[in-house]
Enzyme design. Structure first.
Site, PDB file in Angstrom:
ATOM      1  N   ASP A  17       0.836  -1.206   0.000  1.00 26.68           N
ATOM      2  CA  ASP A  17       0.000   0.000   0.000  1.00 26.68           C
ATOM      3  C   ASP A  17       0.872   1.257   0.000  1.00 26.68           C
ATOM      4  O   ASP A  17       1.976   1.268   0.543  1.00 26.68           O
ATOM      5  CB  ASP A  17      -0.926  -0.015   1.234  1.00 26.68           C
ATOM      6  CG  ASP A  17      -2.083   0.961   1.077  1.00 26.68           C
ATOM      7  OD1 ASP A  17      -2.421   1.323  -0.067  1.00 26.68           O
ATOM      8  OD2 ASP A  17      -2.655   1.370   2.111  1.00 26.68           O
ATOM      9  N   GLY A  18       0.340   2.306  -0.624  1.00 23.91           N
ATOM     10  CA  GLY A  18       1.011   3.604  -0.595  1.00 23.91           C
ATOM     11  C   GLY A  18       1.608   4.033  -1.929  1.00 23.91           C
ATOM     12  O   GLY A  18       2.282   5.068  -1.994  1.00 23.91           O
ATOM     13  N   TRP A  22       2.818   7.874  -2.611  1.00 24.31           N
ATOM     14  CA  TRP A  22       4.232   8.034  -2.957  1.00 24.31           C
ATOM     15  C   TRP A  22       4.357   8.959  -4.180  1.00 24.31           C
ATOM     16  O   TRP A  22       5.192   9.865  -4.207  1.00 24.31           O
ATOM     17  CB  TRP A  22       4.856   6.664  -3.266  1.00 24.31           C
ATOM     18  CG  TRP A  22       6.318   6.706  -3.592  1.00 24.31           C
ATOM     19  CD1 TRP A  22       7.364   6.534  -2.740  1.00 24.31           C
ATOM     20  CD2 TRP A  22       6.896   6.926  -4.899  1.00 24.31           C
ATOM     21  NE1 TRP A  22       8.559   6.647  -3.411  1.00 24.31           N
ATOM     22  CE2 TRP A  22       8.304   6.883  -4.730  1.00 24.31           C
ATOM     23  CE3 TRP A  22       6.375   7.166  -6.173  1.00 24.31           C
ATOM     24  CZ2 TRP A  22       9.189   7.051  -5.802  1.00 24.31           C
ATOM     25  CZ3 TRP A  22       7.258   7.343  -7.243  1.00 24.31           C
ATOM     26  CH2 TRP A  22       8.647   7.289  -7.034  1.00 24.31           C
ATOM     27  N   HIS A  34       2.579   3.207  -9.093  1.00 22.66           N
ATOM     28  CA  HIS A  34       2.416   1.763  -9.343  1.00 22.66           C
ATOM     29  C   HIS A  34       3.636   1.208 -10.086  1.00 22.66           C
ATOM     30  O   HIS A  34       4.077   0.091  -9.846  1.00 22.66           O
ATOM     31  CB  HIS A  34       1.139   1.491 -10.138  1.00 22.66           C
ATOM     32  CG  HIS A  34      -0.107   1.873  -9.388  1.00 22.66           C
ATOM     33  ND1 HIS A  34      -0.335   1.489  -8.089  1.00 22.66           N
ATOM     34  CD2 HIS A  34      -1.195   2.629  -9.745  1.00 22.66           C
ATOM     35  CE1 HIS A  34      -1.500   1.979  -7.673  1.00 22.66           C
ATOM     36  NE2 HIS A  34      -2.031   2.684  -8.658  1.00 22.66           N
ATOM     37  N   THR A  63     -10.790  -6.963  -4.850  1.00 26.44           N
ATOM     38  CA  THR A  63     -12.142  -6.952  -5.454  1.00 26.44           C
ATOM     39  C   THR A  63     -12.770  -5.564  -5.323  1.00 26.44           C
ATOM     40  O   THR A  63     -13.751  -5.271  -6.003  1.00 26.44           O
ATOM     41  CB  THR A  63     -13.056  -8.002  -4.773  1.00 26.44           C
ATOM     42  OG1 THR A  63     -12.900  -7.914  -3.353  1.00 26.44           O
ATOM     43  CG2 THR A  63     -12.725  -9.416  -5.222  1.00 26.44           C
ATOM     44  N   ARG A  68     -11.805   2.298  -8.590  1.00 27.15           N
ATOM     45  CA  ARG A  68     -10.891   3.379  -9.027  1.00 27.15           C
ATOM     46  C   ARG A  68     -11.181   3.782 -10.475  1.00 27.15           C
ATOM     47  O   ARG A  68     -11.952   3.129 -11.162  1.00 27.15           O
ATOM     48  CB  ARG A  68      -9.452   2.909  -8.861  1.00 27.15           C
ATOM     49  CG  ARG A  68      -9.164   2.588  -7.404  1.00 27.15           C
ATOM     50  CD  ARG A  68      -7.715   2.340  -7.159  1.00 27.15           C
ATOM     51  NE  ARG A  68      -7.500   2.019  -5.753  1.00 27.15           N
ATOM     52  CZ  ARG A  68      -6.344   2.017  -5.158  1.00 27.15           C
ATOM     53  NH1 ARG A  68      -5.249   2.320  -5.837  1.00 27.15           N
ATOM     54  NH2 ARG A  68      -6.243   1.722  -3.873  1.00 27.15           N
ATOM     55  N   LEU A 128      11.297 -20.833  -4.142  1.00 26.07           N
ATOM     56  CA  LEU A 128      10.330 -19.814  -3.727  1.00 26.07           C
ATOM     57  C   LEU A 128       9.103 -19.829  -4.653  1.00 26.07           C
ATOM     58  O   LEU A 128       9.247 -19.927  -5.869  1.00 26.07           O
ATOM     59  CB  LEU A 128      11.011 -18.431  -3.788  1.00 26.07           C
ATOM     60  CG  LEU A 128      10.126 -17.191  -3.658  1.00 26.07           C
ATOM     61  CD1 LEU A 128       9.480 -17.109  -2.279  1.00 26.07           C
ATOM     62  CD2 LEU A 128      10.958 -15.921  -3.937  1.00 26.07           C
ATOM     63  N   ARG A 179       1.849  -4.911   6.004  1.00 24.36           N
ATOM     64  CA  ARG A 179       1.162  -3.884   5.205  1.00 24.36           C
ATOM     65  C   ARG A 179       1.945  -2.589   5.311  1.00 24.36           C
ATOM     66  O   ARG A 179       2.158  -2.074   6.412  1.00 24.36           O
ATOM     67  CB  ARG A 179      -0.267  -3.629   5.672  1.00 24.36           C
ATOM     68  CG  ARG A 179      -0.945  -2.581   4.772  1.00 24.36           C
ATOM     69  CD  ARG A 179      -2.330  -2.220   5.199  1.00 24.36           C
ATOM     70  NE  ARG A 179      -2.919  -1.290   4.234  1.00 24.36           N
ATOM     71  CZ  ARG A 179      -4.153  -1.354   3.769  1.00 24.36           C
ATOM     72  NH1 ARG A 179      -4.956  -2.295   4.179  1.00 24.36           N
ATOM     73  NH2 ARG A 179      -4.590  -0.470   2.899  1.00 24.36           N
TER      74      ARG A 179
END
Ligand code: IPE
Ligand code: IPE
Ligand code: MG
Length: 232
Positions: A17-18, A22, A34, A63, A68, A128, A179
């Site tokens: 988040d952010g 930013w 993004h 969801t 947006r 991983l 988060r």
């Protein structure tokens, strides 16, 4: 490599988040946040591999994020598609398995294809696993799981049946949820799965998240005493 952590989470879930804040703080468009966020994903994936984390999931689109603007949503899809399609893909190069949770149908076909291709190309890697949560909601996950059991004719469910019907059936429950951005909420991430997850809310925007921040998070996890309702 020298062992630097006494214990590690097997599965880390990250609510990234952010990104928007930013960018706004720098007078930039939200989608540039993004774009930087994708770089932070890549850094984090490589750091998880370095510290031998087995599963890392990234909440990339909820969801509720359909609320947006079309511009922002399409910008996120373009960034994700290009990232997953990249020739010298970090996942293939580093033998990282890709998986996803959430309902992919509403996404553009090219993004779905990029994801399916990458899942296929990486399916035999066993170090991983990176999981992208896309059009994912914890409530939606539970409702779809229950409906899938009803469709099989099951009249009563138990916890194990529900766990095995969730999108995460092949993935262990998250030990540690991080988060970023300072918001202290879950925003409909893996609701059922995080019953006993350790939670941590570092106060930085996701695009600023670096290897040293993951180390800080892992150091925090090291200090946690997980009791699961018992006494330890
Ligand atoms: C997280 O960053 C990325 C997604 C939800 C897709 P945000 O876009 O929510 O950034 P803020 O919270 O507005 O700063
Ligand atoms: C959570 O972030 C969803 C993702 C990280 C994909 P949001 O920015 O959408 O959450 P809220 O709206 O602040 O709760
Ligand atoms: Mg946000």
């Amino acid at each position: 490599m020298q062992k630097i952590f006494k214990k590690l989470p097997n599965h880390i879930g990250i609510i990234m988040d952010g990104n928007g804040r930013w960018a706004t703080l720098r007078g930039l468009q939200r989608n540039l946040g993004h774009k930087e966020g994708i770089k932070a994903i890549e850094r984090t994936v490589l750091a998880c591999q370095k510290y031998k984390i087995k599963f890392c999931s990234f909440f990339a689109f909820s969801t509720e994020n359909w609320k947006r603007s079309d511009e922002e949503i399409n910008g996120i899809f373009d960034l994700l598609r290009d990232y997953l399609n990249k020739e010298d893909n970090v996942f293939i190069k580093n033998k990282i398995k890709i998986d996803s949770i959430g309902v992919l149908d509403p996404f553009p076909k090219d993004l779905q294809k990029a994801l399916y291709d990458l899942k296929d190309k990486t399916k035999n890697f066993d170090g991983l696993t990176v999981i992208f949560a896309l059009n994912y909601g914890g409530r939606d996950d539970i409702v779809r799981a229950v409906n899938s059991l009803i469709e099989k004719g099951i009249k009563r469910i138990d916890e194990k049946m529900l766990l095995n019907a969730l999108d995460t059936k092949q993935i262990p429950q998250p030990d540690f949820i991080i988060r970023t951005s300072g918001e202290m909420r879950i925003s409909n991430f893996m609701l059922y799965q995080m019953a006993y997850s350790e939670l941590y809310f570092p106060k930085l925007f996701w695009p600023d998240f670096k290897e040293k921040d993951l180390i800080k998070c892992l150091k925090e996890y090291e200090k946690r005493n997980r009791r699961y309702g018992g006494l330890k």
